[in-house]
Design a protein around this motif. Structure first.
Motif, PDB file in Angstrom:
ATOM      1  N   SER A  90      67.925 -23.159  75.420  1.00 33.44           N
ATOM      2  CA  SER A  90      67.843 -22.338  74.209  1.00 33.44           C
ATOM      3  C   SER A  90      66.554 -21.525  74.164  1.00 33.44           C
ATOM      4  O   SER A  90      66.547 -20.394  73.652  1.00 33.44           O
ATOM      5  CB  SER A  90      67.968 -23.222  72.963  1.00 33.44           C
ATOM      6  N   LYS A  91      65.472 -22.067  74.693  1.00 33.85           N
ATOM      7  CA  LYS A  91      64.202 -21.343  74.656  1.00 33.85           C
ATOM      8  C   LYS A  91      64.273 -20.088  75.525  1.00 33.85           C
ATOM      9  O   LYS A  91      63.831 -19.003  75.110  1.00 33.85           O
ATOM     10  CB  LYS A  91      63.067 -22.257  75.134  1.00 33.85           C
ATOM     11  N   ALA A  92      64.839 -20.201  76.714  1.00 32.61           N
ATOM     12  CA  ALA A  92      64.968 -19.040  77.596  1.00 32.61           C
ATOM     13  C   ALA A  92      65.943 -18.015  77.016  1.00 32.61           C
ATOM     14  O   ALA A  92      65.712 -16.798  77.097  1.00 32.61           O
ATOM     15  CB  ALA A  92      65.418 -19.476  78.984  1.00 32.61           C
ATOM     16  N   PRO A 141      46.916 -15.377  80.600  1.00 36.96           N
ATOM     17  CA  PRO A 141      48.264 -15.821  80.222  1.00 36.96           C
ATOM     18  C   PRO A 141      49.127 -16.129  81.433  1.00 36.96           C
ATOM     19  O   PRO A 141      49.195 -15.341  82.382  1.00 36.96           O
ATOM     20  CB  PRO A 141      48.820 -14.644  79.422  1.00 36.96           C
ATOM     21  N   VAL A 142      49.806 -17.294  81.384  1.00 33.76           N
ATOM     22  CA  VAL A 142      50.632 -17.752  82.508  1.00 33.76           C
ATOM     23  C   VAL A 142      51.992 -18.203  81.970  1.00 33.76           C
ATOM     24  O   VAL A 142      52.075 -18.878  80.933  1.00 33.76           O
ATOM     25  CB  VAL A 142      49.956 -18.916  83.260  1.00 33.76           C
ATOM     26  N   THR A 160      53.583 -16.663  77.436  1.00 33.80           N
ATOM     27  CA  THR A 160      53.053 -17.873  78.067  1.00 33.80           C
ATOM     28  C   THR A 160      53.988 -19.050  77.827  1.00 33.80           C
ATOM     29  O   THR A 160      54.849 -19.032  76.946  1.00 33.80           O
ATOM     30  CB  THR A 160      51.657 -18.217  77.513  1.00 33.80           C
ATOM     31  N   GLY A 161      53.798 -20.099  78.645  1.00 30.32           N
ATOM     32  CA  GLY A 161      54.551 -21.330  78.454  1.00 30.32           C
ATOM     33  C   GLY A 161      55.616 -21.537  79.504  1.00 30.32           C
ATOM     34  O   GLY A 161      55.798 -20.725  80.414  1.00 30.32           O
ATOM     35  N   ALA A 162      56.318 -22.659  79.381  1.00 28.48           N
ATOM     36  CA  ALA A 162      57.349 -23.054  80.333  1.00 28.48           C
ATOM     37  C   ALA A 162      58.733 -22.759  79.768  1.00 28.48           C
ATOM     38  O   ALA A 162      58.973 -22.916  78.569  1.00 28.48           O
ATOM     39  CB  ALA A 162      57.221 -24.538  80.656  1.00 28.48           C
ATOM     40  N   TYR A 203      54.661 -17.831  87.429  1.00 28.09           N
ATOM     41  CA  TYR A 203      54.885 -18.696  88.584  1.00 28.09           C
ATOM     42  C   TYR A 203      56.330 -19.173  88.552  1.00 28.09           C
ATOM     43  O   TYR A 203      56.783 -19.755  87.561  1.00 28.09           O
ATOM     44  CB  TYR A 203      53.929 -19.884  88.527  1.00 28.09           C
ATOM     45  N   VAL A 204      57.054 -18.884  89.634  1.00 32.12           N
ATOM     46  CA  VAL A 204      58.439 -19.344  89.740  1.00 32.12           C
ATOM     47  C   VAL A 204      58.401 -20.815  90.125  1.00 32.12           C
ATOM     48  O   VAL A 204      58.227 -21.177  91.292  1.00 32.12           O
ATOM     49  CB  VAL A 204      59.239 -18.520  90.751  1.00 32.12           C
TER      50      VAL A 204
END
Length: 320
Positions: free
Chosen positions: A268-270, A138-139, A199-201, A92-93
């Motif tokens: 950093s996560k992206a 998974p999202v 998954t995750g943000a 989901y964008v």
């Protein structure tokens, strides 16, 4: 992979369709058919806000679904429920607007979120995230910030490019070294395709300072013909004249808490998940090439206000 894009003919969805096709994927798009389709995609028509509007999605299976919807969250939940068990992954964008405004000094994916009953865009996006639970699989939430690039239909970078092409003395909101944080829609698309199954943000924007107001406007001026005489102006003078950051002067926010919230987030996560952002020159040049190829005005979303400073207001600010 077999990719289903809910959207696929506008800005982000169009970039995603192009990138998925270029990577060799089989691409199906679902939309209302109001814009020319991306050549090579399979188009399914429907209006997700009408009764029976998702009938075209009643059958079929996909490896991944990407939903670019940005309005009523109920539409996200309805689509997610319908596709449950028939797709391997749902992306989901979303938006960094889901974070509570000015809630933290450094914006990470764990920052406090806005109120779920927020009636505006932020609330719609947060409710959209929650509605994806109906998918049951998974999202991924791609919490994008400022999105630029070819086919932009909000008008921020296009306004600057047209203004600089017009030339002459041109208000440039300072300071020149003000750091920017944005993502090219094509880099957002590549991130989504590279993270199918994850998954995750994720905060999906460039590192802060990937470009600055100076590098953006200098590059845009050069690309459009070097017609403009950039007059760098102190933020206090601009604000005192009643000029609205972000809307009257797209992309720009003056130094302060609002700027830091929008342009200094932790990504950093992206980056660890593979986000790579192309140089500002490529985004600017490709957007100008697209604008220059159009027979008329660029497409403009009807659910977003028009942006840009009125000439009279700019002229007044440029007076000595």
């Amino acid at each position: 992979m077999r990719i289903l894009i809910l959207g696929g003919s506008g800005f982000v969805g169009r970039a995603l369709a192009h990138e998925a096709l270029a990577a060799g994927h089989d691409v199906t798009v679902f939309n209302r058919g109001q814009r020319d389709p991306v050549p090579g995609t399979t188009t399914l028509l429907g209006d997700r806000l009408t009764d029976g509007g998702l009938a075209a999605l009643a059958t079929g299976t996909w490896d991944a679904v990407v939903d670019t919807w940005s309005a009523q969250a109920s539409a996200v939940g309805t689509a997610a429920a319908l596709l449950a068990g028939r797709a391997g992954h749902f992306a989901y964008v979303s938006s960094r607007s889901v974070y509570r405004w000015l809630s933290t000094d450094v914006l990470t994916e764990d920052a406090p979120l806005t109120d779920l009953d927020d009636p505006g865009y932020a609330g719609d996006k947060l409710r959209g995230e929650q509605a994806t639970a109906a998918f049951g699989g998974p999202v991924l939430f791609a919490r994008a910030g400022l999105i630029l690039g070819p086919h932009e239909d909000v008008g921020r970078l296009p306004w600057w490019l047209h203004r600089l092409h017009r030339g002459g003395p041109t208000l440039a909101p300072g300071p020149r070294d003000l750091p920017l944080q944005y993502v090219d829609a094509r880099d957002l698309a590549r991130f989504l395709l590279a993270n199918v199954g994850v998954t995750g943000a994720f905060n999906v924007v460039s590192e802060s300072g990937h470009a600055t107001m100076g590098s953006l406007l200098d590059t845009a001026n050069e690309v459009t013909g070097d017609h403009a005489d950039l007059r760098w102006t102190d933020p206090d003078r601009i604000l005192a004249a009643g000029v609205e950051p972000w809307t009257d002067l797209p992309i720009w926010l003056p130094p302060g808490d609002s700027h830091d919230f929008m342009h200094r987030a932790d990504v950093s996560k992206a980056l660890a998940a593979g986000l790579r952002c192309r140089p500002v020159r490529e985004t600017v040049a490709d957007t100008w090439a697209w604008l220059s190829s159009l027979p008329g005005a660029a497409p403009q979303r009807t659910d977003r206000p028009s942006v840009g400073l009125e000439p009279a207001a700019e002229e007044k600010l440029l007076l000595p």
